[in-house]
Design an enzyme around this catalytic site. Structure first.
Site, PDB file in Angstrom:
ATOM      1  N   SER A  68       1.292 -34.084  15.017  1.00 55.73           N
ATOM      2  CA  SER A  68       1.281 -33.311  13.942  1.00 55.73           C
ATOM      3  C   SER A  68      -0.062 -33.767  13.219  1.00 55.73           C
ATOM      4  CB  SER A  68       2.269 -33.488  12.992  1.00 55.73           C
ATOM      5  OG  SER A  68       2.248 -32.589  12.031  1.00 55.73           O
ATOM      6  N   TYR A 102       9.286 -38.848   8.938  1.00 58.14           N
ATOM      7  CA  TYR A 102       8.733 -37.647   9.874  1.00 58.14           C
ATOM      8  C   TYR A 102       6.939 -38.023  10.258  1.00 58.14           C
ATOM      9  CZ  TYR A 102       6.693 -33.297  11.817  1.00 58.14           C
ATOM     10  OH  TYR A 102       6.191 -32.370  12.427  1.00 58.14           O
TER      11      TYR A 102
HETATM   12  N1  LIG Z   1       6.064 -25.759  13.341  1.00 57.09           N
HETATM   13  C1  LIG Z   1       5.158 -26.538  12.703  1.00 57.09           C
HETATM   14  O1  LIG Z   1       4.578 -25.928  11.983  1.00 57.09           O
HETATM   15  C2  LIG Z   1       4.887 -27.773  13.340  1.00 57.09           C
HETATM   16  C3  LIG Z   1       3.574 -28.358  13.079  1.00 57.09           C
HETATM   17  C4  LIG Z   1       3.432 -29.822  13.416  1.00 57.09           C
HETATM   18  C5  LIG Z   1       4.123 -30.452  14.474  1.00 57.09           C
HETATM   19  N2  LIG Z   1       5.138 -29.357  15.008  1.00 57.09           N
HETATM   20  C6  LIG Z   1       5.836 -30.185  15.952  1.00 57.09           C
HETATM   21  O2  LIG Z   1       6.075 -29.387  16.979  1.00 57.09           O
HETATM   22  C7  LIG Z   1       7.034 -29.412  17.610  1.00 57.09           C
HETATM   23  C8  LIG Z   1       7.946 -27.997  17.701  1.00 57.09           C
HETATM   24  O3  LIG Z   1       8.448 -27.547  16.469  1.00 57.09           O
HETATM   25  P1  LIG Z   1       8.561 -26.190  16.227  1.00 57.09           P
HETATM   26  O4  LIG Z   1       8.272 -25.735  15.100  1.00 57.09           O
HETATM   27  O5  LIG Z   1       8.721 -25.328  17.330  1.00 57.09           O
HETATM   28  O6  LIG Z   1      10.368 -26.320  16.338  1.00 57.09           O
HETATM   29  P2  LIG Z   1      11.574 -25.460  16.124  1.00 57.09           P
HETATM   30  O7  LIG Z   1      11.209 -24.109  16.220  1.00 57.09           O
HETATM   31  O8  LIG Z   1      12.631 -25.961  15.293  1.00 57.09           O
HETATM   32  O9  LIG Z   1      12.292 -25.618  17.842  1.00 57.09           O
HETATM   33  C9  LIG Z   1      12.801 -26.895  17.908  1.00 57.09           C
HETATM   34  C10 LIG Z   1      13.285 -26.738  19.450  1.00 57.09           C
HETATM   35  O10 LIG Z   1      13.782 -28.283  19.688  1.00 57.09           O
HETATM   36  C11 LIG Z   1      15.232 -28.235  19.956  1.00 57.09           C
HETATM   37  N3  LIG Z   1      15.762 -29.108  19.246  1.00 57.09           N
HETATM   38  C12 LIG Z   1      16.050 -29.559  18.003  1.00 57.09           C
HETATM   39  N4  LIG Z   1      16.621 -30.731  18.049  1.00 57.09           N
HETATM   40  C13 LIG Z   1      17.177 -30.838  19.177  1.00 57.09           C
HETATM   41  C14 LIG Z   1      17.825 -32.256  19.577  1.00 57.09           C
HETATM   42  N5  LIG Z   1      18.282 -33.242  18.848  1.00 57.09           N
HETATM   43  N6  LIG Z   1      18.155 -32.206  20.747  1.00 57.09           N
HETATM   44  C15 LIG Z   1      17.234 -31.450  21.779  1.00 57.09           C
HETATM   45  N7  LIG Z   1      16.730 -30.338  21.310  1.00 57.09           N
HETATM   46  C16 LIG Z   1      16.587 -30.044  20.034  1.00 57.09           C
HETATM   47  C17 LIG Z   1      15.653 -26.860  19.548  1.00 57.09           C
HETATM   48  O11 LIG Z   1      16.455 -26.327  20.325  1.00 57.09           O
HETATM   49  P3  LIG Z   1      18.029 -25.991  20.135  1.00 57.09           P
HETATM   50  O12 LIG Z   1      18.446 -25.738  18.669  1.00 57.09           O
HETATM   51  O13 LIG Z   1      18.983 -25.267  21.189  1.00 57.09           O
HETATM   52  O14 LIG Z   1      18.644 -27.553  20.486  1.00 57.09           O
HETATM   53  C18 LIG Z   1      14.355 -25.832  19.643  1.00 57.09           C
HETATM   54  O15 LIG Z   1      14.321 -25.540  20.994  1.00 57.09           O
HETATM   55  C19 LIG Z   1       8.100 -30.649  16.758  1.00 57.09           C
HETATM   56  O16 LIG Z   1       7.745 -31.758  17.556  1.00 57.09           O
HETATM   57  C20 LIG Z   1       7.401 -30.583  15.613  1.00 57.09           C
HETATM   58  O17 LIG Z   1       7.320 -31.774  14.860  1.00 57.09           O
HETATM   59  C21 LIG Z   1       5.558 -28.586  14.280  1.00 57.09           C
END
Ligand SMILES: NC(=O)c1ccc[n+]([C@@H]2O[C@H](COP(=O)([O-])OP(=O)(O)OC[C@H]3O[C@@H](n4cnc5c(N)ncnc54)[C@H](OP(=O)(O)O)[C@@H]3O)[C@@H](O)[C@H]2O)c1
Length: 311
Positions: free
Chosen positions: A189, A202
């Site tokens: 991130s 985080y």
């Molecule tokens: N979105 C942003 O702005 C942003 C910015 C910087 C970094 N990131 C990083 O990008 C990555 C993805 O983020 P995102 O925004 O795409 O997240 P998201 O939309 O919340 O999706 C999270 C995914 O992870 C799965 N998940 C969550 N907790 C889990 C667990 N305990 N065990 C197994 N699966 C789990 C969820 O599926 P289920 O609910 O089906 O388990 C879902 O498929 C993360 O590492 C985040 O830190 C995101």
């Protein structure tokens, strides 16, 4: 004796040249010339028939799974919810002629989950691993308040964001090393590298991912392995519940751009507007960012913690 003006101007020119060679040219190459003009030279199928994506049922992970399937890779989808996994598997196989395997596990469960994953992926020719799964705070908060209120949740953030990355690398790397090729994309991130008060655990986990990726790349690049640390700013997913815009793109737009940086940038924001934000932060200096970001996050904390109490 004070240096004369020609010595001073030579020193200034020297400094400008060093900064240009060390900072400006690599930035231009990894953010503009490489991904936008040259495009990724990577044929992902060359690394193996299968990709593994963690957190594959939503947001960035789902976008990676779909994009890699579009490139012709079979995909192992790993997430918690079996029904969401089945739905994403159907969406992908309806659109692309590839195989999908689903593994339902919760990364907050103990180390035994990795035995289940290992059993399910043994024998697959895995060329690409996307360590995407990650969770963040429910709302920004001071560390002591958060750990007092949600001690288990903080432990879960560490399990999901750190243990998943190290264990998944441990599972797939031996075969990648044996065949001397493989791509590992670790989703870190932008918060790993800028001041992120009130999200300290985080952002600490994401700094781990960033540093781990850098050193893993050094260890294994001579064996044909590419390790990338991806540092998104804001992507419009469930994590933020925002409508997509230029600086917070949809996961699909973001991943389409990020995939073009594989093999070009070891550490990247993955998307040009995010690279501009990172450049702005770098030029502003961490001191100013610290003050501004702290104020912004305090404001978000007061809004979100109130609604969280109402839930
Ligand atoms: N979105 C942003 O702005 C942003 C910015 C910087 C970094 N990131 C990083 O990008 C990555 C993805 O983020 P995102 O925004 O795409 O997240 P998201 O939309 O919340 O999706 C999270 C995914 O992870 C799965 N998940 C969550 N907790 C889990 C667990 N305990 N065990 C197994 N699966 C789990 C969820 O599926 P289920 O609910 O089906 O388990 C879902 O498929 C993360 O590492 C985040 O830190 C995101």
């Amino acid at each position: 004796m004070a240096p004369d003006s020609s010595t001073l101007s030579s020193i200034c020119v020297g400094i400008v040249c060093i900064v240009t060679v060390r900072k400006v040219l690599p930035w231009l190459y990894t953010n503009i010339i490489g991904p936008i003009f040259l495009g990724s030279r990577i044929d992902f199928r060359r690394f193996g028939a299968w990709a593994v994506v963690t957190g594959a049922t939503d947001g960035i992970g789902k976008a990676y799974a779909k994009a890699l399937a579009k490139k012709g890779l079979n995909v192992v989808l790993i997430s918690r919810s079996l029904s969401k996994l089945a739905a994403v598997a159907k969406e992908i196989t309806d659109a692309h002629n590839v195989q999908i395997k689903i593994i339902d596990i919760d990364f907050t469960d103990g180390p035994q989950i990795y035995q289940k994953i290992e059993k399910n992926i043994t024998g697959l020719d895995i060329g690409v691993l996307v360590n995407n799964v990650g969770i963040s705070y429910l709302y920004p908060e001071f560390f002591i308040e958060y750990i007092t209120r949600y001690p288990q949740f903080l432990r879960d953030i560490i399990s999901v964001n750190i243990h998943s990355v190290t264990n998944m690398c441990g599972l797939v790397l031996p075969n990648m090393i044996a065949k001397k090729k493989g791509v590992i994309i670790n989703v870190s991130s932008f918060f790993a590298v800028i001041a992120s008060p009130l999200l300290s655990v985080y952002s600490g986990t994401k700094a781990f991912v960033d540093k781990f990726s850098e050193d893993l790349q050094t260890e294994y690049q001579s064996q044909g392995i590419i390790v990338q640390s991806l540092r998104p700013c804001i992507v419009a997913t469930n994590m933020h519940k925002l409508k997509p815009n230029l600086f917070a793109p949809s996961a699909e737009v973001y991943v389409d751009s990020a995939l073009k940086t594989v093999g070009i940038a070891g550490k990247t924001n993955g998307y040009f507007p995010h690279a501009l934000l990172a450049l702005f932060a770098y030029l502003s200096g961490n001191y100013i960012i610290k003050i501004v970001h702290f104020k912004v996050l305090l404001r978000i904390k007061s809004l979100l913690s109130k609604s969280e109490k109402e839930i």
